[in-house]
Motif scaffolding. Structure first.
Motif, PDB file in Angstrom:
ATOM      1  N   ALA A 301       0.854  -1.187   0.000  1.00 23.85           N
ATOM      2  CA  ALA A 301       0.000   0.000   0.000  1.00 23.85           C
ATOM      3  C   ALA A 301       0.892   1.241   0.000  1.00 23.85           C
ATOM      4  CB  ALA A 301      -0.912  -0.001   1.223  1.00 23.85           C
ATOM      5  N   VAL A 302       0.585   2.169  -0.895  1.00 21.13           N
ATOM      6  CA  VAL A 302       1.407   3.374  -1.074  1.00 21.13           C
ATOM      7  C   VAL A 302       0.495   4.593  -1.065  1.00 21.13           C
ATOM      8  CG1 VAL A 302       3.203   4.459  -2.465  1.00 21.13           C
ATOM      9  CG2 VAL A 302       2.812   1.998  -2.661  1.00 21.13           C
ATOM     10  N   GLU A 303       0.887   5.631  -0.370  1.00 19.68           N
ATOM     11  CA  GLU A 303       0.132   6.876  -0.448  1.00 19.68           C
ATOM     12  C   GLU A 303       0.234   7.440  -1.870  1.00 19.68           C
ATOM     13  OE1 GLU A 303       1.097   9.730   2.503  1.00 19.68           O
ATOM     14  OE2 GLU A 303       0.575   8.413   4.176  1.00 19.68           O
ATOM     15  N   GLU A 304      -0.857   8.030  -2.342  1.00 20.13           N
ATOM     16  CA  GLU A 304      -0.997   8.388  -3.747  1.00 20.13           C
ATOM     17  C   GLU A 304       0.125   9.280  -4.269  1.00 20.13           C
ATOM     18  OE1 GLU A 304      -4.809  10.063  -4.471  1.00 20.13           O
ATOM     19  OE2 GLU A 304      -5.793   8.102  -4.548  1.00 20.13           O
ATOM     20  N   HIS A 305       0.545  10.247  -3.489  1.00 16.57           N
ATOM     21  CA  HIS A 305       1.531  11.201  -3.994  1.00 16.57           C
ATOM     22  C   HIS A 305       2.895  11.031  -3.332  1.00 16.57           C
ATOM     23  CE1 HIS A 305      -2.368  13.141  -5.004  1.00 16.57           C
ATOM     24  NE2 HIS A 305      -1.738  13.322  -6.137  1.00 16.57           N
ATOM     25  N   TYR A 306       3.145   9.844  -2.825  1.00  9.93           N
ATOM     26  CA  TYR A 306       4.437   9.598  -2.193  1.00  9.93           C
ATOM     27  C   TYR A 306       5.495   9.322  -3.243  1.00  9.93           C
ATOM     28  CZ  TYR A 306       8.027   7.389   0.711  1.00  9.93           C
ATOM     29  OH  TYR A 306       9.210   7.073   1.333  1.00  9.93           O
ATOM     30  N   GLN A 307       6.533  10.125  -3.238  1.00  6.11           N
ATOM     31  CA  GLN A 307       7.703   9.903  -4.077  1.00  6.11           C
ATOM     32  C   GLN A 307       8.928  10.324  -3.292  1.00  6.11           C
ATOM     33  OE1 GLN A 307       6.219  11.950  -7.733  1.00  6.11           O
ATOM     34  NE2 GLN A 307       6.450   9.954  -8.676  1.00  6.11           N
ATOM     35  N   GLN A 308      10.041   9.632  -3.539  1.00  8.64           N
ATOM     36  CA  GLN A 308      11.219   9.873  -2.717  1.00  8.64           C
ATOM     37  C   GLN A 308      12.488   9.584  -3.520  1.00  8.64           C
ATOM     38  OE1 GLN A 308      11.557  10.851   0.799  1.00  8.64           O
ATOM     39  NE2 GLN A 308      13.563  11.178  -0.140  1.00  8.64           N
ATOM     40  N   THR A 309      13.444  10.480  -3.403  1.00 10.98           N
ATOM     41  CA  THR A 309      14.768  10.238  -3.966  1.00 10.98           C
ATOM     42  C   THR A 309      15.638   9.602  -2.886  1.00 10.98           C
ATOM     43  OG1 THR A 309      14.587  12.146  -5.439  1.00 10.98           O
ATOM     44  CG2 THR A 309      16.811  11.311  -5.007  1.00 10.98           C
ATOM     45  N   VAL A 310      16.374   8.554  -3.252  1.00  7.75           N
ATOM     46  CA  VAL A 310      17.202   7.843  -2.268  1.00  7.75           C
ATOM     47  C   VAL A 310      18.574   7.552  -2.866  1.00  7.75           C
ATOM     48  CG1 VAL A 310      15.184   6.739  -1.236  1.00  7.75           C
ATOM     49  CG2 VAL A 310      16.494   5.531  -2.999  1.00  7.75           C
ATOM     50  N   ARG A 311      19.450   7.197  -1.967  1.00  5.20           N
ATOM     51  CA  ARG A 311      20.745   6.643  -2.368  1.00  5.20           C
ATOM     52  C   ARG A 311      20.791   5.211  -1.846  1.00  5.20           C
ATOM     53  NH1 ARG A 311      23.597  10.212  -0.590  1.00  5.20           N
ATOM     54  NH2 ARG A 311      24.243  11.259  -2.516  1.00  5.20           N
ATOM     55  N   VAL A 312      21.134   4.271  -2.713  1.00  2.00           N
ATOM     56  CA  VAL A 312      21.250   2.880  -2.302  1.00  2.00           C
ATOM     57  C   VAL A 312      22.605   2.702  -1.630  1.00  2.00           C
ATOM     58  CG1 VAL A 312      21.218   0.479  -3.036  1.00  2.00           C
ATOM     59  CG2 VAL A 312      19.788   2.160  -4.218  1.00  2.00           C
ATOM     60  N   ASP A 313      22.579   2.367  -0.333  1.00  3.81           N
ATOM     61  CA  ASP A 313      23.807   2.274   0.457  1.00  3.81           C
ATOM     62  C   ASP A 313      23.847   0.919   1.149  1.00  3.81           C
ATOM     63  OD1 ASP A 313      26.071   2.730   1.927  1.00  3.81           O
ATOM     64  OD2 ASP A 313      25.111   4.091   3.363  1.00  3.81           O
ATOM     65  N   GLU A 314      24.663   0.006   0.601  1.00 11.02           N
ATOM     66  CA  GLU A 314      24.821  -1.333   1.177  1.00 11.02           C
ATOM     67  C   GLU A 314      23.460  -2.010   1.377  1.00 11.02           C
ATOM     68  OE1 GLU A 314      27.131  -1.017   4.687  1.00 11.02           O
ATOM     69  OE2 GLU A 314      28.989  -0.489   3.646  1.00 11.02           O
ATOM     70  N   HIS A 316      20.600  -0.813   1.561  1.00  6.60           N
ATOM     71  CA  HIS A 316      19.592  -0.016   2.249  1.00  6.60           C
ATOM     72  C   HIS A 316      19.327   1.253   1.453  1.00  6.60           C
ATOM     73  CE1 HIS A 316      19.299  -2.447   5.895  1.00  6.60           C
ATOM     74  NE2 HIS A 316      20.619  -2.595   5.821  1.00  6.60           N
ATOM     75  N   LEU A 317      18.160   1.849   1.690  1.00  8.44           N
ATOM     76  CA  LEU A 317      17.772   3.071   0.998  1.00  8.44           C
ATOM     77  C   LEU A 317      17.901   4.244   1.960  1.00  8.44           C
ATOM     78  CD1 LEU A 317      14.562   1.826  -0.860  1.00  8.44           C
ATOM     79  CD2 LEU A 317      16.949   1.748  -1.623  1.00  8.44           C
ATOM     80  N   VAL A 318      18.702   5.206   1.586  1.00  7.32           N
ATOM     81  CA  VAL A 318      18.912   6.394   2.411  1.00  7.32           C
ATOM     82  C   VAL A 318      18.255   7.573   1.714  1.00  7.32           C
ATOM     83  CG1 VAL A 318      20.603   7.904   3.501  1.00  7.32           C
ATOM     84  CG2 VAL A 318      21.103   5.457   3.221  1.00  7.32           C
ATOM     85  N   PRO A 319      17.189   8.140   2.276  1.00  9.36           N
ATOM     86  CA  PRO A 319      16.528   9.272   1.625  1.00  9.36           C
ATOM     87  C   PRO A 319      17.473  10.464   1.494  1.00  9.36           C
ATOM     88  CG  PRO A 319      15.132   8.338   3.339  1.00  9.36           C
ATOM     89  CD  PRO A 319      16.483   7.710   3.493  1.00  9.36           C
ATOM     90  N   VAL A 320      17.403  11.130   0.361  1.00 15.34           N
ATOM     91  CA  VAL A 320      18.188  12.350   0.135  1.00 15.34           C
ATOM     92  C   VAL A 320      17.248  13.400  -0.439  1.00 15.34           C
ATOM     93  CG1 VAL A 320      20.361  11.137  -0.227  1.00 15.34           C
ATOM     94  CG2 VAL A 320      18.890  11.616  -2.180  1.00 15.34           C
ATOM     95  N   SER A 321      17.551  14.647  -0.191  1.00 18.39           N
ATOM     96  CA  SER A 321      16.733  15.726  -0.738  1.00 18.39           C
ATOM     97  C   SER A 321      17.042  15.892  -2.210  1.00 18.39           C
ATOM     98  CB  SER A 321      17.011  17.036   0.009  1.00 18.39           C
ATOM     99  OG  SER A 321      18.325  17.487  -0.271  1.00 18.39           O
ATOM    100  N   GLY A 322      16.118  16.486  -2.934  1.00 20.59           N
ATOM    101  CA  GLY A 322      16.314  16.687  -4.366  1.00 20.59           C
ATOM    102  C   GLY A 322      17.537  17.529  -4.659  1.00 20.59           C
ATOM    103  N   ASP A 323      17.800  18.528  -3.812  1.00 24.66           N
ATOM    104  CA  ASP A 323      18.948  19.409  -4.044  1.00 24.66           C
ATOM    105  C   ASP A 323      20.267  18.674  -3.825  1.00 24.66           C
ATOM    106  OD1 ASP A 323      17.190  21.455  -4.534  1.00 24.66           O
ATOM    107  OD2 ASP A 323      17.237  22.217  -2.466  1.00 24.66           O
ATOM    108  N   ALA A 324      20.265  17.692  -2.905  1.00 16.30           N
ATOM    109  CA  ALA A 324      21.506  16.980  -2.591  1.00 16.30           C
ATOM    110  C   ALA A 324      21.754  15.798  -3.519  1.00 16.30           C
ATOM    111  CB  ALA A 324      21.469  16.493  -1.144  1.00 16.30           C
ATOM    112  N   ALA A 325      20.787  15.460  -4.333  1.00 17.32           N
ATOM    113  CA  ALA A 325      20.918  14.288  -5.198  1.00 17.32           C
ATOM    114  C   ALA A 325      21.772  14.624  -6.408  1.00 17.32           C
ATOM    115  CB  ALA A 325      19.550  13.813  -5.651  1.00 17.32           C
TER     116      ALA A 325
END
Length: 371
Positions: A301-314, A316-325
């Motif tokens: 189940a996913v919230e309709e407008h949920y989107q996230q930028t991440v970095r794959v680290d070993e 695991h998913l580490v969320p990052v801000s759009g500016d830092a990506a």
């Protein structure tokens, strides 16, 4: 094309290996002015980036490069900005181009590969939650494809259908004593049997929730002579003229759509509560991502407008801000939720989108686990 055109067969074609390069362009777009004024400029810049990538790629011959660029230019010329939604996807090879307008945003990117990138298409279709609506009368049946935002007549499976017209038979009327009732005549019963058979074929090819619209006698007879009516998730007991417009149909369907949405939300809440009770629950992007990759997720189940930028680290998913990506970082995934949705569907999991903030306490995404 719209997301409801993404059938299982077409998705298989899009994912088929192609001669390199198969080019995928994705970018966010805007539905209304003044924001949509920037879309044309961003698209030209994106196509220019694709051209530079093709020019710099030693695996792409001059002839292939020219052919792909021509297809991209043709795609740009064919785009109708009046139909813009939340994202644009262009697919191109030397032999073809496809344009997809999506009701779900996607990051700006250029991908050269030996297959098209499909994750944004798949996630957009899942979020749109398409449905079928069959309008039924004694002498005609029309099929519509719809989402909460729009509907259109769907010429699938032989629809629309019109009952054969027979000339009046005075001798028959004399024997019976009167003109037979519309909904007791064998001709009508046979027509609705045919409607039932064809609708079952449509549902088998593209399973979706089905809504029925028609007068009570028509729907009752469809119930009696076939099977498809029993699968309907909602009914609107109202006359269904053959010239019903999609906008009028959506207006009539709103109460049934809203009623099902509430029932569906309660059902999903119940399934997640049950999963917590048997310790088979995953909450948050990192946990759900791991469960999907391991094939353990049965329901996501996913919230309709949920989107996230991440970095794959070993793993695991580490969320990052759009500016830092950094888009050049191969470990950065700008549309990880879309990627997760596609992977979950491919693994056989059910994916549902729920109202924003309804999963706020679980990181905006949750799963019921198979084991």
């Amino acid at each position: 094309m719209d997301t409801d055109a993404l059938t299982a067969g077409l998705l298989q074609e899009l994912r088929a290996v192609k001669p390199y390069p198969a080019v995928t362009l994705t970018m966010p777009t805007h539905r209304r002015a003044p924001d949509n004024a920037q879309d044309a400029v961003r698209l030209r810049n994106l196509v220019s980036r694709a051209g530079h990538r093709l020019d710099a790629d030693p695996e792409v011959t001059r002839e292939v490069r020219a052919a792909v660029k021509q297809q991209l230019d043709r795609a740009v010329d064919a785009i109708d900005p009046r139909r813009a939604l939340d994202a644009l996807v262009i697919l191109a090879t030397p032999d073809e181009f496809q344009i997809w307008q999506l009701p779900r945003t996607a990051p700006e990117r250029v991908v050269l590969s030996d297959t098209y990138l499909t994750r944004n298409l798949v996630a957009a279709k899942a979020q749109a939650q398409p449905f079928w609506t069959l309008t039924v009368a004694a002498d005609h049946a029309v099929l519509f494809s719809g989402t909460s935002e729009a509907a259109h007549e769907a010429p699938n499976g032989g629809f629309p259908l019109t009952a054969p017209r027979e000339a009046p038979n005075p001798q028959r009327e004399e024997r019976v004593g009167d003109t037979p009732s519309t909904f007791t005549g064998e001709e009508t019963r046979q027509f609705l049997r045919t409607v039932d058979e064809k609708m079952r074929v449509v549902l088998a090819a593209d399973p979706r929730p089905l809504y029925l619209v028609g007068l009570a006698p028509a729907l009752a007879l469809l119930d009696e002579v076939g099977e498809v009516a029993k699968e309907a998730v909602g009914r609107v007991t109202k006359g269904a003229p053959a010239d019903t417009t999609p906008s009028d149909l959506l207006t009539e369907l709103r109460p049934a759509l809203e009623a099902r949405r509430k029932r569906f939300a309660a059902e999903i809440d119940g399934k997640l509560d049950e999963a917590r009770g048997r310790h088979a629950f995953a909450g948050g992007l990192d946990e759900v991502w791991a469960a999907v990759r391991e094939g353990r997720a049965g329901l996501v189940a996913v919230e309709e407008h949920y989107q996230q930028t991440v970095r794959v680290d070993e793993e695991h998913l580490v969320p990052v801000s759009g500016d830092a990506a950094d888009p050049a970082d191969a470990n950065v995934r700008e549309d990880i939720v879309d990627e997760l949705v596609e992977a979950a569907l491919d693994s056989g999991a059910e994916v549902v989108f729920v109202a924003d903030d309804s999963l706020k306490g679980h990181g905006r995404i949750a799963a019921s686990l198979r084991f």
